[in-house]
Design a protein around this motif. Structure first.
Motif, PDB file in Angstrom:
ATOM      1  N   GLU A  73       0.826  -1.201   0.000  1.00 50.14           N
ATOM      2  CA  GLU A  73       0.000   0.000   0.000  1.00 50.14           C
ATOM      3  C   GLU A  73       0.865   1.258   0.000  1.00 50.14           C
ATOM      4  O   GLU A  73       0.528   2.257  -0.653  1.00 50.14           O
ATOM      5  N   ALA A  77       0.855   4.149  -2.786  1.00 47.05           N
ATOM      6  CA  ALA A  77       0.673   5.565  -2.436  1.00 47.05           C
ATOM      7  C   ALA A  77       1.818   6.411  -2.975  1.00 47.05           C
ATOM      8  O   ALA A  77       1.608   7.533  -3.459  1.00 47.05           O
ATOM      9  N   GLU A 168      -2.459  12.029  -0.470  1.00 47.20           N
ATOM     10  CA  GLU A 168      -1.543  10.912  -0.687  1.00 47.20           C
ATOM     11  C   GLU A 168      -0.356  10.955   0.270  1.00 47.20           C
ATOM     12  O   GLU A 168       0.123   9.918   0.728  1.00 47.20           O
ATOM     13  N   LYS A 170      -0.427  12.124   3.308  1.00 47.14           N
ATOM     14  CA  LYS A 170      -0.964  11.645   4.586  1.00 47.14           C
ATOM     15  C   LYS A 170      -1.105  10.129   4.577  1.00 47.14           C
ATOM     16  O   LYS A 170      -0.754   9.451   5.550  1.00 47.14           O
ATOM     17  N   SER A 171      -1.615   9.578   3.472  1.00 45.42           N
ATOM     18  CA  SER A 171      -1.747   8.126   3.346  1.00 45.42           C
ATOM     19  C   SER A 171      -0.386   7.452   3.397  1.00 45.42           C
ATOM     20  O   SER A 171      -0.208   6.430   4.067  1.00 45.42           O
ATOM     21  N   SER A 174       1.011   7.364   6.894  1.00 45.15           N
ATOM     22  CA  SER A 174       0.308   6.362   7.703  1.00 45.15           C
ATOM     23  C   SER A 174       0.815   4.960   7.388  1.00 45.15           C
ATOM     24  O   SER A 174       1.062   4.150   8.295  1.00 45.15           O
ATOM     25  N   ARG A 175       0.994   4.662   6.105  1.00 47.78           N
ATOM     26  CA  ARG A 175       1.496   3.346   5.707  1.00 47.78           C
ATOM     27  C   ARG A 175       2.926   3.138   6.199  1.00 47.78           C
ATOM     28  O   ARG A 175       3.295   2.047   6.618  1.00 47.78           O
TER      29      ARG A 175
END
Length: 355
Positions: A73, A77, A168, A170-171, A174-175
């Motif tokens: 993921e 991203a 993206e 932020k994503s 997080s990943r």
């Protein structure tokens, strides 16, 4: 009436001090030994170490699959973010071009003086020529309006792309945080397993890490000797070209080390081996075991044939490639290389046919 006086206390002699200290130490030892508050780690038997290490490896593998999923993921991203950055750069080039065009129009108007059209008509020595020029000027005004509209459109699109890029980023963060968490989990459990195994003698370690499908005290010959497995490869007939290629690839990797997060060509984890085998056959599979189980058609255990994927444990945390005869090729854990093993050695959770 006699006075009640406190009896005089005798000074502590050396013998008395030693006696008191001995009693205090004995009391402390009693508390430590009998109330369960001691910090000494219990000495595990080899059998208990084997059970604990197997549990740690299973938990580490579940965390490894989560790590693999988070990495997949995060990579996706990152690709999306890079694509948005490329689009933004192209839009900026278009914006610069639109601004330059608008600037050229403004400069031309400045040079012409921008006199009121009614006065220009009244003062013109050639009205017909002026009217032709006025029509041209009107068209130039339309071009100016179109240029302004283009600039505004480019600005709106750039702002939209910036907003998408922020999402993206932020994503991705997080990943990446999830990757770090799962990595700590995996390495912690593997370190504990190594520490436990380090307490054992070489013979006890061999027994603790032996193939669960082999008799106690030795590793099965098929798991320990890849050459024998390769000699048997010709007798395994997988239906379909891709399944046959995947099975042959798996046989060719017998003896390769297990490395968590690895997808080949020289080391693998369980889902990495499956992905690499089918990649060699021209088929792209998901990265994780819990995604691979949904990559094809679910089948029952009685329908198994070579090339099918077999999954284990309730969380679908382990996968192997079925090769026939009730056996699979899989990447077990850090204590064992890629090997042949019976599918009965772990709790069966399902099977999938991907070709």
């Amino acid at each position: 009436m006699a006075a009640h006086r406190k009896p005089p206390q005798r000074p502590l002699t050396g013998h008395t001090v030693r006696t008191a200290a001995t009693l205090a130490l004995a009391g402390a030892a009693t508390v430590t030994c009998f109330d369960g508050t001691g910090h000494a780690e219990p000495q595990l038997t080899p059998a208990q170490v084997k059970v604990r290490v197997e549990t740690l490896y299973r938990e580490a593998e579940a965390a490894t699959e989560k790590y693999n999923g988070a990495k997949e993921e995060a990579d996706a991203a990152q690709r999306r973010l890079s694509a948005l950055q490329d689009q933004t750069a192209r839009r900026r080039m278009r914006l610069d071009a639109a601004r330059n065009a608008l600037g050229s129009i403004a400069a031309a108007q400045y040079r012409d003086g921008a006199i009121d059209p009614a006065w220009q008509l009244a003062l013109s020595s050639d009205p017909d020529r002026y009217l032709d020029g006025a029509a041209f000027a009107e068209r130039a005004g339309d071009r100016q309006a179109a240029a302004v509209s283009r600039v505004r459109g480019q600005l709106r699109e750039i702002e939209r792309l910036r907003g998408a890029a922020r999402i993206e980023v932020k994503s991705l963060r997080s990943r990446q945080a999830e990757l770090r968490r799962q990595k700590r989990t995996v390495t912690g459990k593997l370190d504990e397993a190594r520490r436990l195994l380090g307490r054992l003698t070489p013979r006890e370690r061999a027994e603790a890490t032996a193939d669960a499908g082999a008799p106690a005290g030795r590793v099965s010959r098929s798991a320990a000797d890849p050459r024998e497995s390769l000699e048997r490869a010709g007798s395994v007939l997988a239906p379909g070209g891709r399944a046959a290629v995947a099975v042959a690839y798996a046989y060719g990797k017998l003896g390769s080390p297990y490395v968590w997060g690895a997808t080949g060509p020289n080391a693998f984890d369980c889902s990495g081996l499956v992905q690499a085998a089918y990649r060699a056959a021209g088929l792209s599979l998901p990265r994780t075991s819990y995604a691979q189980i949904n990559a094809g058609r679910r089948i029952s255990r009685s329908e198994l044939r070579p090339g099918d994927l077999v999954f284990f444990y309730p969380g679908i945390s382990h996968v192997g490639i079925y090769v026939g005869g009730g056996r699979m090729i899989h990447a077990p854990n850090p204590s064992a290389p890629v090997r042949l093993a019976p599918i009965d050695q772990m709790p069966f959770a399902g099977a999938t046919r991907v070709v």
